[in-house]
Design a protein around this motif. Structure first.
Motif, PDB file in Angstrom:
ATOM      1  N   LEU A   1      40.076  27.628  17.284  1.00 54.57           N
ATOM      2  CA  LEU A   1      38.508  27.568  17.181  1.00 54.57           C
ATOM      3  C   LEU A   1      38.358  27.581  18.535  1.00 54.57           C
ATOM      4  CD1 LEU A   1      35.777  27.446  15.949  1.00 54.57           C
ATOM      5  CD2 LEU A   1      36.066  24.975  15.803  1.00 54.57           C
ATOM      6  N   LEU A   2      38.840  26.799  19.546  1.00 51.05           N
ATOM      7  CA  LEU A   2      38.602  26.855  20.741  1.00 51.05           C
ATOM      8  C   LEU A   2      38.942  28.326  21.385  1.00 51.05           C
ATOM      9  CD1 LEU A   2      38.344  25.142  23.680  1.00 51.05           C
ATOM     10  CD2 LEU A   2      40.707  24.863  23.639  1.00 51.05           C
ATOM     11  N   PHE A   3      40.052  28.759  20.968  1.00 52.07           N
ATOM     12  CA  PHE A   3      40.196  30.124  21.508  1.00 52.07           C
ATOM     13  C   PHE A   3      38.971  31.216  21.277  1.00 52.07           C
ATOM     14  CE2 PHE A   3      42.240  34.399  20.725  1.00 52.07           C
ATOM     15  CZ  PHE A   3      42.725  34.305  22.011  1.00 52.07           C
ATOM     16  N   GLN A   4      38.467  31.222  19.992  1.00 50.67           N
ATOM     17  CA  GLN A   4      37.423  32.068  19.890  1.00 50.67           C
ATOM     18  C   GLN A   4      36.182  31.709  20.080  1.00 50.67           C
ATOM     19  OE1 GLN A   4      37.199  31.966  15.235  1.00 50.67           O
ATOM     20  NE2 GLN A   4      39.112  31.840  14.901  1.00 50.67           N
ATOM     21  N   THR A   5      35.810  30.312  20.425  1.00 50.89           N
ATOM     22  CA  THR A   5      34.596  30.034  21.158  1.00 50.89           C
ATOM     23  C   THR A   5      34.760  30.325  22.692  1.00 50.89           C
ATOM     24  OG1 THR A   5      34.618  28.090  19.729  1.00 50.89           O
ATOM     25  CG2 THR A   5      33.192  27.962  21.741  1.00 50.89           C
ATOM     26  N   ALA A   6      35.992  30.220  23.357  1.00 56.37           N
ATOM     27  CA  ALA A   6      36.181  30.711  24.883  1.00 56.37           C
ATOM     28  C   ALA A   6      35.945  32.291  24.855  1.00 56.37           C
ATOM     29  CB  ALA A   6      37.328  30.254  25.162  1.00 56.37           C
ATOM     30  N   ILE A   7      36.351  33.256  24.071  1.00 60.73           N
ATOM     31  CA  ILE A   7      36.343  34.456  23.942  1.00 60.73           C
ATOM     32  C   ILE A   7      34.868  35.020  23.870  1.00 60.73           C
ATOM     33  CG2 ILE A   7      37.108  36.456  22.519  1.00 60.73           C
ATOM     34  CD1 ILE A   7      39.101  35.530  24.207  1.00 60.73           C
ATOM     35  N   ARG A   8      34.217  34.135  22.821  1.00 64.91           N
ATOM     36  CA  ARG A   8      32.696  34.744  22.591  1.00 64.91           C
ATOM     37  C   ARG A   8      31.846  34.347  23.843  1.00 64.91           C
ATOM     38  NH1 ARG A   8      33.322  32.477  17.380  1.00 64.91           N
ATOM     39  NH2 ARG A   8      32.462  30.262  17.998  1.00 64.91           N
ATOM     40  N   ALA A   9      32.108  33.095  24.567  1.00 61.57           N
ATOM     41  CA  ALA A   9      31.601  32.739  25.807  1.00 61.57           C
ATOM     42  C   ALA A   9      31.696  33.698  26.855  1.00 61.57           C
ATOM     43  CB  ALA A   9      31.611  31.222  25.955  1.00 61.57           C
ATOM     44  N   GLY A  10      33.046  33.994  26.946  1.00 60.38           N
ATOM     45  CA  GLY A  10      33.291  34.742  28.124  1.00 60.38           C
ATOM     46  C   GLY A  10      32.799  36.273  28.106  1.00 60.38           C
ATOM     47  N   LEU A  11      32.598  36.759  26.564  1.00 57.88           N
ATOM     48  CA  LEU A  11      31.935  38.163  26.633  1.00 57.88           C
ATOM     49  C   LEU A  11      30.388  38.041  26.678  1.00 57.88           C
ATOM     50  CD1 LEU A  11      33.858  39.299  23.188  1.00 57.88           C
ATOM     51  CD2 LEU A  11      33.844  40.415  25.363  1.00 57.88           C
ATOM     52  N   ARG A  12      29.843  36.925  26.257  1.00 62.37           N
ATOM     53  CA  ARG A  12      28.423  36.880  26.104  1.00 62.37           C
ATOM     54  C   ARG A  12      28.154  36.700  27.839  1.00 62.37           C
ATOM     55  NH1 ARG A  12      24.058  35.483  22.886  1.00 62.37           N
ATOM     56  NH2 ARG A  12      22.110  34.707  24.123  1.00 62.37           N
ATOM     57  N   ALA A  13      28.807  35.875  28.618  1.00 61.62           N
ATOM     58  CA  ALA A  13      28.702  35.482  29.714  1.00 61.62           C
ATOM     59  C   ALA A  13      29.032  36.764  30.826  1.00 61.62           C
ATOM     60  CB  ALA A  13      28.984  34.087  30.278  1.00 61.62           C
ATOM     61  N   HIS A  14      30.032  37.442  30.415  1.00 60.63           N
ATOM     62  CA  HIS A  14      30.485  38.506  31.263  1.00 60.63           C
ATOM     63  C   HIS A  14      31.371  37.814  32.519  1.00 60.63           C
ATOM     64  CE1 HIS A  14      28.405  41.495  29.226  1.00 60.63           C
ATOM     65  NE2 HIS A  14      27.260  41.033  29.255  1.00 60.63           N
ATOM     66  N   ARG A  15      31.973  36.689  32.321  1.00 60.92           N
ATOM     67  CA  ARG A  15      32.520  35.995  33.098  1.00 60.92           C
ATOM     68  C   ARG A  15      34.142  35.896  32.826  1.00 60.92           C
ATOM     69  NH1 ARG A  15      27.934  36.068  34.513  1.00 60.92           N
ATOM     70  NH2 ARG A  15      27.049  34.789  35.809  1.00 60.92           N
ATOM     71  N   PRO A  16      35.169  35.771  33.850  1.00 60.48           N
ATOM     72  CA  PRO A  16      36.574  35.845  33.678  1.00 60.48           C
ATOM     73  C   PRO A  16      37.190  34.600  32.798  1.00 60.48           C
ATOM     74  CG  PRO A  16      36.152  36.224  35.759  1.00 60.48           C
ATOM     75  CD  PRO A  16      34.630  35.880  35.208  1.00 60.48           C
ATOM     76  N   ILE A  17      37.942  34.746  32.127  1.00 60.02           N
ATOM     77  CA  ILE A  17      38.642  33.497  31.431  1.00 60.02           C
ATOM     78  C   ILE A  17      40.026  33.212  31.852  1.00 60.02           C
ATOM     79  CG2 ILE A  17      39.262  32.663  29.314  1.00 60.02           C
ATOM     80  CD1 ILE A  17      37.150  34.486  27.857  1.00 60.02           C
ATOM     81  N   ARG A  18      40.249  32.162  32.276  1.00 62.97           N
ATOM     82  CA  ARG A  18      41.679  31.703  32.701  1.00 62.97           C
ATOM     83  C   ARG A  18      41.994  30.766  31.744  1.00 62.97           C
ATOM     84  NH1 ARG A  18      42.890  28.086  38.200  1.00 62.97           N
ATOM     85  NH2 ARG A  18      41.314  26.916  37.307  1.00 62.97           N
ATOM     86  N   MET A  19      43.122  31.005  30.988  1.00 60.35           N
ATOM     87  CA  MET A  19      43.628  29.892  30.059  1.00 60.35           C
ATOM     88  C   MET A  19      44.745  29.340  30.641  1.00 60.35           C
ATOM     89  SD  MET A  19      43.592  32.617  26.469  1.00 60.35           S
ATOM     90  CE  MET A  19      44.754  33.702  27.418  1.00 60.35           C
ATOM     91  N   VAL A  20      44.868  28.082  30.219  1.00 59.90           N
ATOM     92  CA  VAL A  20      45.764  27.168  30.939  1.00 59.90           C
ATOM     93  C   VAL A  20      46.597  26.444  29.973  1.00 59.90           C
ATOM     94  CG1 VAL A  20      46.141  25.041  32.448  1.00 59.90           C
ATOM     95  CG2 VAL A  20      44.487  27.140  33.232  1.00 59.90           C
ATOM     96  N   SER A  21      47.796  26.162  30.157  1.00 60.04           N
ATOM     97  CA  SER A  21      48.704  25.497  29.316  1.00 60.04           C
ATOM     98  C   SER A  21      49.335  24.151  30.168  1.00 60.04           C
ATOM     99  CB  SER A  21      49.975  26.425  28.686  1.00 60.04           C
ATOM    100  OG  SER A  21      50.790  25.698  27.738  1.00 60.04           O
ATOM    101  N   LEU A  22      48.856  23.130  29.756  1.00 62.59           N
ATOM    102  CA  LEU A  22      49.396  21.879  30.558  1.00 62.59           C
ATOM    103  C   LEU A  22      50.676  21.065  30.173  1.00 62.59           C
ATOM    104  CD1 LEU A  22      45.962  20.171  30.595  1.00 62.59           C
ATOM    105  CD2 LEU A  22      46.817  21.169  32.576  1.00 62.59           C
ATOM    106  N   VAL A  23      51.364  20.992  31.320  1.00 67.17           N
ATOM    107  CA  VAL A  23      52.832  20.421  31.026  1.00 67.17           C
ATOM    108  C   VAL A  23      52.642  19.231  32.028  1.00 67.17           C
ATOM    109  CG1 VAL A  23      55.361  20.484  30.978  1.00 67.17           C
ATOM    110  CG2 VAL A  23      53.667  22.612  30.710  1.00 67.17           C
ATOM    111  N   ALA A  24      52.838  17.968  31.194  1.00 66.31           N
ATOM    112  CA  ALA A  24      52.643  16.728  31.967  1.00 66.31           C
ATOM    113  C   ALA A  24      54.239  16.117  31.652  1.00 66.31           C
ATOM    114  CB  ALA A  24      51.712  15.595  31.518  1.00 66.31           C
ATOM    115  N   LEU A  25      55.266  16.247  32.562  1.00 64.10           N
ATOM    116  CA  LEU A  25      56.713  15.889  32.549  1.00 64.10           C
ATOM    117  C   LEU A  25      56.669  14.637  32.147  1.00 64.10           C
ATOM    118  CD1 LEU A  25      57.967  18.171  35.513  1.00 64.10           C
ATOM    119  CD2 LEU A  25      57.668  18.703  33.131  1.00 64.10           C
ATOM    120  N   ASP A  26      55.763  13.635  32.574  1.00 63.93           N
ATOM    121  CA  ASP A  26      56.253  12.028  32.261  1.00 63.93           C
ATOM    122  C   ASP A  26      55.930  11.954  30.751  1.00 63.93           C
ATOM    123  OD1 ASP A  26      57.066  11.721  34.802  1.00 63.93           O
ATOM    124  OD2 ASP A  26      55.087  10.669  35.652  1.00 63.93           O
TER     125      ASP A  26
END
Length: 293
Positions: A166-191
């Motif tokens: 749902l987050l992914f779909q919402t981001a895609i819709r927002a990016g398309l509507r706004a015509h703005r770049p999307i940067r997807m980030v996968s976080l890794v907290a080693l501790d």
């Protein structure tokens, strides 16, 4: 598209108006300013009721004055309406008004005080962040003074948990509507890599890199070929260290999903999102959890 801005005559209220204006310009949306006041009580005696009526009238006038001030902050090119809602619980009143008006997003500021550029969440904001069925955008303190007029890029914090689609779909819709770049980030907290799960640091990083790439591949299937979208991993000993290792610019916004503790179709601000809020002076949009099958 409509954005409901929760307003109160504080610095946090001004920040919410500024973020609402920025998002409205970006998404070509209209704004609805909303002030929530308590319902009028009823007294048993005539004299007491007369005093209550006078107090209620004064509160109505004050609320209208606040809305007039807030409306004056909004650029003329943004379509704006103003509403006084009545509810004993401000958080419930805002959610009810957002649902009534068909708002796609609730925009809020901090509670006031704290460090400039950081989020401080008051009781009402916390209540909405743990109960709203509608996405919520949070403005960092001071956004009314230093915030960008439009969103430059949307950073989406992707993860493996159920409901992230749902987050992914919402981001895609927002990016398309706004015509703005999307940067997807996968976080890794080693501790925070669980030692009992037998997951070495290098394996956790490799898993994150694979997930980021697979998410990017899926996004390419849903977007035009020339749409500006990228993916990366953010690595650090802690969540705070990981997100601050990324490059950030004026006009950036973050989108996150809800905790696994979220009720169906409801927001629940998780620990990762809370840590990001403490670390960054960037607007955050929190998306509700998904429906349980």
């Amino acid at each position: 598209m409509k954005l409901l801005v929760a307003y109160i005559a504080t610095a946090g209220g001004a920040d919410a108006v500024a973020l609402g204006s920025s998002l409205a310009r970006t998404l070509d949306a209209e704004l609805e300013l909303c002030v929530v006041i308590p319902p009028e009580p009823h007294a048993p005696g005539t004299d007491e009721q007369s005093d209550i009526d006078k107090l209620s009238d004064a509160l109505d006038h004050a609320a209208q004055a606040w809305l007039d001030d807030a409306t004056a902050m909004i650029p003329d090119d943004i379509e704006t309406t103003a509403t006084i809602a009545t509810d004993a619980n401000p958080a419930s009143g805002l959610i009810r008004q957002a649902q009534k008006s068909g708002a796609d997003l609730i925009v809020m500021g901090g509670s006031g005080g704290g460090i400039l550029g950081r989020h401080t969440l008051g009781t009402v904001v916390n209540g909405i962040l743990h109960s709203s069925p509608i996405p919520v955008a949070l403005a960092p303190l001071g956004f009314s003074h230093v915030g960008a007029e439009q969103v430059r890029e949307l950073t989406v914090m992707i993860g493996h948990r159920p409901g992230t689609d749902l987050l992914f779909q919402t981001a895609i819709r927002a990016g398309l509507r706004a015509h703005r770049p999307i940067r997807m980030v996968s976080l890794v907290a080693l501790d925070e890599v669980q030692p009992w799960a037998d997951t070495p640091d290098d394996v956790a990083v490799a898993d994150a890199r694979t997930h980021a790439q697979s998410t990017l591949d899926e996004a390419h299937k849903r977007l035009p070929a020339d749409f500006p979208i990228s993916s990366t991993i953010a690595q650090g000993h802690t969540i705070e260290e990981a997100v601050t290792s990324l490059e950030w610019h004026d006009g950036d916004a973050i989108m996150v999903g809800s905790s696994r503790l979220a009720a169906p179709n409801t927001i629940f601000l998780g620990s990762t999102a809370s840590k990001i809020l403490r670390a960054l002076a960037i607007p955050m949009i929190v998306v509700p959890g998904t429906t349980v099958d």
